[in-house]
Design a protein around this motif. Structure first.
Motif, PDB file in Angstrom:
ATOM      1  N   GLN A  31      20.306  15.355   6.560  1.00  0.00           N
ATOM      2  CA  GLN A  31      20.875  14.777   5.345  1.00  0.00           C
ATOM      3  C   GLN A  31      20.090  15.222   4.115  1.00  0.00           C
ATOM      4  O   GLN A  31      18.874  15.383   4.169  1.00  0.00           O
ATOM      5  N   ASN A  32      20.793  15.397   2.992  1.00  0.00           N
ATOM      6  CA  ASN A  32      20.110  15.645   1.722  1.00  0.00           C
ATOM      7  C   ASN A  32      19.405  14.369   1.290  1.00  0.00           C
ATOM      8  O   ASN A  32      20.001  13.292   1.280  1.00  0.00           O
ATOM      9  N   ILE A  33      18.137  14.511   0.874  1.00  0.00           N
ATOM     10  CA  ILE A  33      17.313  13.341   0.589  1.00  0.00           C
ATOM     11  C   ILE A  33      16.582  13.514  -0.740  1.00  0.00           C
ATOM     12  O   ILE A  33      16.081  14.590  -1.053  1.00  0.00           O
ATOM     13  N   VAL A  34      16.509  12.421  -1.517  1.00  0.00           N
ATOM     14  CA  VAL A  34      15.544  12.302  -2.605  1.00  0.00           C
ATOM     15  C   VAL A  34      14.541  11.252  -2.156  1.00  0.00           C
ATOM     16  O   VAL A  34      14.905  10.101  -1.917  1.00  0.00           O
ATOM     17  N   GLY A  35      13.292  11.651  -1.996  1.00  0.00           N
ATOM     18  CA  GLY A  35      12.267  10.751  -1.466  1.00  0.00           C
ATOM     19  C   GLY A  35      11.281  10.296  -2.521  1.00  0.00           C
ATOM     20  O   GLY A  35      11.470  10.497  -3.731  1.00  0.00           O
ATOM     21  N   THR A  36      10.193   9.707  -2.046  1.00  0.00           N
ATOM     22  CA  THR A  36       9.208   9.107  -2.948  1.00  0.00           C
ATOM     23  C   THR A  36       8.347  10.136  -3.666  1.00  0.00           C
ATOM     24  O   THR A  36       7.619   9.788  -4.587  1.00  0.00           O
ATOM     25  N   GLY A  37       8.421  11.418  -3.242  1.00  0.00           N
ATOM     26  CA  GLY A  37       7.755  12.453  -4.017  1.00  0.00           C
ATOM     27  C   GLY A  37       8.307  12.519  -5.429  1.00  0.00           C
ATOM     28  O   GLY A  37       7.605  12.872  -6.375  1.00  0.00           O
ATOM     29  N   PHE A  38       9.584  12.145  -5.583  1.00  0.00           N
ATOM     30  CA  PHE A  38      10.217  12.042  -6.908  1.00  0.00           C
ATOM     31  C   PHE A  38      10.324  10.589  -7.353  1.00  0.00           C
ATOM     32  O   PHE A  38       9.943  10.236  -8.473  1.00  0.00           O
ATOM     33  N   LEU A  39      10.817   9.702  -6.492  1.00  0.00           N
ATOM     34  CA  LEU A  39      11.059   8.307  -6.867  1.00  0.00           C
ATOM     35  C   LEU A  39       9.766   7.567  -7.196  1.00  0.00           C
ATOM     36  O   LEU A  39       9.778   6.603  -7.964  1.00  0.00           O
ATOM     37  N   GLN A  52       0.843  -1.186   0.000  1.00  0.00           N
ATOM     38  CA  GLN A  52       0.000   0.000   0.000  1.00  0.00           C
ATOM     39  C   GLN A  52       0.882   1.240   0.000  1.00  0.00           C
ATOM     40  O   GLN A  52       2.019   1.204   0.463  1.00  0.00           O
ATOM     41  N   LYS A  53       0.344   2.341  -0.504  1.00  0.00           N
ATOM     42  CA  LYS A  53       1.071   3.605  -0.524  1.00  0.00           C
ATOM     43  C   LYS A  53       0.231   4.687   0.149  1.00  0.00           C
ATOM     44  O   LYS A  53      -1.001   4.615   0.151  1.00  0.00           O
ATOM     45  N   ASP A  54       0.928   5.678   0.705  1.00  0.00           N
ATOM     46  CA  ASP A  54       0.213   6.828   1.243  1.00  0.00           C
ATOM     47  C   ASP A  54       0.226   7.943   0.202  1.00  0.00           C
ATOM     48  O   ASP A  54       0.675   7.756  -0.934  1.00  0.00           O
ATOM     49  N   LYS A  55      -0.255   9.114   0.564  1.00  0.00           N
ATOM     50  CA  LYS A  55      -0.362  10.212  -0.405  1.00  0.00           C
ATOM     51  C   LYS A  55       0.993  10.733  -0.854  1.00  0.00           C
ATOM     52  O   LYS A  55       1.090  11.471  -1.830  1.00  0.00           O
ATOM     53  N   TYR A  56       2.060  10.346  -0.140  1.00  0.00           N
ATOM     54  CA  TYR A  56       3.411  10.759  -0.509  1.00  0.00           C
ATOM     55  C   TYR A  56       4.133   9.697  -1.339  1.00  0.00           C
ATOM     56  O   TYR A  56       5.331   9.809  -1.587  1.00  0.00           O
ATOM     57  N   ASN A  57       3.417   8.637  -1.733  1.00  0.00           N
ATOM     58  CA  ASN A  57       3.982   7.517  -2.506  1.00  0.00           C
ATOM     59  C   ASN A  57       4.912   6.637  -1.683  1.00  0.00           C
ATOM     60  O   ASN A  57       5.642   5.816  -2.247  1.00  0.00           O
ATOM     61  N   ARG A  58       4.920   6.801  -0.351  1.00  0.00           N
ATOM     62  CA  ARG A  58       5.740   5.909   0.476  1.00  0.00           C
ATOM     63  C   ARG A  58       5.121   4.513   0.490  1.00  0.00           C
ATOM     64  O   ARG A  58       3.903   4.360   0.447  1.00  0.00           O
ATOM     65  N   LEU A  96      19.030   8.348  -1.488  1.00  0.00           N
ATOM     66  CA  LEU A  96      17.772   7.881  -2.054  1.00  0.00           C
ATOM     67  C   LEU A  96      17.031   7.137  -0.953  1.00  0.00           C
ATOM     68  O   LEU A  96      17.373   6.010  -0.608  1.00  0.00           O
ATOM     69  N   ASP A  97      16.017   7.779  -0.385  1.00  0.00           N
ATOM     70  CA  ASP A  97      15.329   7.208   0.776  1.00  0.00           C
ATOM     71  C   ASP A  97      13.847   7.030   0.481  1.00  0.00           C
ATOM     72  O   ASP A  97      13.094   8.000   0.390  1.00  0.00           O
ATOM     73  N   PHE A  98      13.441   5.773   0.338  1.00  0.00           N
ATOM     74  CA  PHE A  98      12.034   5.472   0.097  1.00  0.00           C
ATOM     75  C   PHE A  98      11.188   5.667   1.350  1.00  0.00           C
ATOM     76  O   PHE A  98       9.973   5.592   1.297  1.00  0.00           O
ATOM     77  N   GLY A  99      11.835   5.920   2.481  1.00  0.00           N
ATOM     78  CA  GLY A  99      11.095   6.191   3.714  1.00  0.00           C
ATOM     79  C   GLY A  99      10.695   7.636   3.858  1.00  0.00           C
ATOM     80  O   GLY A  99       9.981   8.001   4.780  1.00  0.00           O
ATOM     81  N   SER A 100      11.151   8.502   2.939  1.00  0.00           N
ATOM     82  CA  SER A 100      10.809   9.921   2.965  1.00  0.00           C
ATOM     83  C   SER A 100       9.823  10.229   1.847  1.00  0.00           C
ATOM     84  O   SER A 100       9.977   9.757   0.721  1.00  0.00           O
ATOM     85  N   GLY A 101       8.830  11.054   2.145  1.00  0.00           N
ATOM     86  CA  GLY A 101       7.841  11.430   1.138  1.00  0.00           C
ATOM     87  C   GLY A 101       8.201  12.688   0.386  1.00  0.00           C
ATOM     88  O   GLY A 101       7.416  13.170  -0.436  1.00  0.00           O
ATOM     89  N   ALA A 102       9.389  13.241   0.632  1.00  0.00           N
ATOM     90  CA  ALA A 102       9.801  14.478  -0.025  1.00  0.00           C
ATOM     91  C   ALA A 102      10.183  14.219  -1.478  1.00  0.00           C
ATOM     92  O   ALA A 102      10.401  13.081  -1.899  1.00  0.00           O
ATOM     93  N   CYS A 103      10.261  15.303  -2.266  1.00  0.00           N
ATOM     94  CA  CYS A 103      10.856  15.213  -3.610  1.00  0.00           C
ATOM     95  C   CYS A 103      12.371  15.321  -3.454  1.00  0.00           C
ATOM     96  O   CYS A 103      13.053  14.321  -3.382  1.00  0.00           O
ATOM     97  N   PHE A 104      12.877  16.543  -3.386  1.00  0.00           N
ATOM     98  CA  PHE A 104      14.273  16.796  -3.055  1.00  0.00           C
ATOM     99  C   PHE A 104      14.276  17.612  -1.769  1.00  0.00           C
ATOM    100  O   PHE A 104      13.584  18.634  -1.680  1.00  0.00           O
TER     101      PHE A 104
END
Length: 306
Positions: free
Chosen positions: A271-279, A45-51, A198-206
């Motif tokens: 930390q700088n993160i690329v999250g699931t908002g982009f991934l 399942q995914k939440d609204k942030y694609n996590r 690259l963190d799939f646990g974060s809902g951010a883009c960059f």
């Protein structure tokens, strides 16, 4: 005189031959399993942030784990500590707080975790008080993820897990990174090149720290004002966080130019993160090699729905 030496020679030859046959029969299935082409598929399942939230069984409880690829150990909610499902390892993990100060956390051994038909035993874990027990039970870490290869199909909300690496159908970009580390990618913004996890646990883009050199540069260049101030418990029990947001006209991601990317600046995130908002806009393959000379790869593939 030993009992073995008292046996007749023919009897010794028979026993030795039988032992060799038994040894071969025992070894062969193990080698077959090591090269197994079996693929385990799990619907998530995914939440609204694609996590991504993977259904798991932890000991006797059916729960879900956030699929995270930044933290090294498994993170579990205090529930498992209160039920005494965690066994202290007496090893200490030193983490760095957003203010730069180190703090020590006790490492535990987790109970058996079942994902599909796969079993993970005695994973190293820390207790994370940021997880409300009623909403989330924990998150995976790189130690758990690195045991297999993973293919994330965001079109069908399905994860495939295999011992053998996956072959991409149409790769958008391939990111190489070293073993014994979280996946990371080179990103260049406003002429400044740095690495993002690259963190799939974060809902951010960059996302980057607003106090970093790049963060201060973006705030000054785009004359940013805080969009919100919150009290966060993600990286500490209680922590004030100031958030800025900006759309960057152009940036380089692993050498590829991307336009109009949303960048979030946080005063609390270390930390700088690329999250699931982009991934989450891609299907993803994580091929993990235990051979240090080969390394690991993250492959982004274009989604059918995009």
């Amino acid at each position: 005189m030993s009992t073995t030496k008292s046996f007749p020679k023919n009897a010794l030859r028979f026993i030795f031959g039988l032992g060799c046959i038994t040894a071969v029969s025992c070894i062969t299935p193990q080698n077959s399993n090591a090269q197994s082409t079996e693929v385990t598929k799990v619907t998530f399942q995914k939440d609204k942030y694609n996590r991504i939230f993977i259904p798991v069984k932890i000991d006797k409880d059916s729960m879900s784990l956030l699929f995270g690829t930044y933290s090294k150990p498994l993170r579990l909610a205090p529930y498992f500590q209160s039920t005494r499902a965690l066994t202290p390892s007496w090893d200490i993990l030193t983490l760095t707080a957003p203010n730069g100060k180190p703090h020590d956390r006790l490492l535990f051994y987790s109970p058996k975790i079942t994902v599909g038909n796969l079993k993970f035993r005695s994973e190293q874990a820390i207790v994370n008080y940021a997880f409300p027990d009623s909403l989330i039970t924990g998150s995976t870490g790189t130690e758990m993820v690195y045991r297999y290869n993973w293919k994330i199909n965001n079109d069908h909300n399905e994860i495939s897990i295999s011992k053998l690496p996956f072959t991409p159908a149409e790769a958008f970009t391939t990111i190489n990174y070293k073993n014994d580390s979280y996946p990371k990618v080179a990103v260049e913004i406003e002429g400044v090149k740095t690495f993002f996890a690259l963190d799939f646990g974060s809902g951010a883009c960059f996302q980057l720290n607003s106090r970093s050199d790049l963060g201060r540069r973006l705030i000054a260049t785009y004359k940013l004002k805080p969009v919100k101030r919150i009290i966060s418990d993600i990286h500490a029990r209680k922590l004030a966080d100031t958030i800025y947001e900006v759309k960057i006209p152009s940036l380089l991601f692993n050498g590829i130019e991307l336009t109009q990317q949303k960048v979030q600046l946080s005063s609390a995130f270390p930390q700088n993160i690329v999250g699931t908002g982009f991934l989450g806009d891609y299907n993803v393959i994580l091929n993990n090699s235990r051979k240090r000379k080969i390394g690991n790869t993250v492959i982004l593939e274009k989604r059918l729905a995009k």
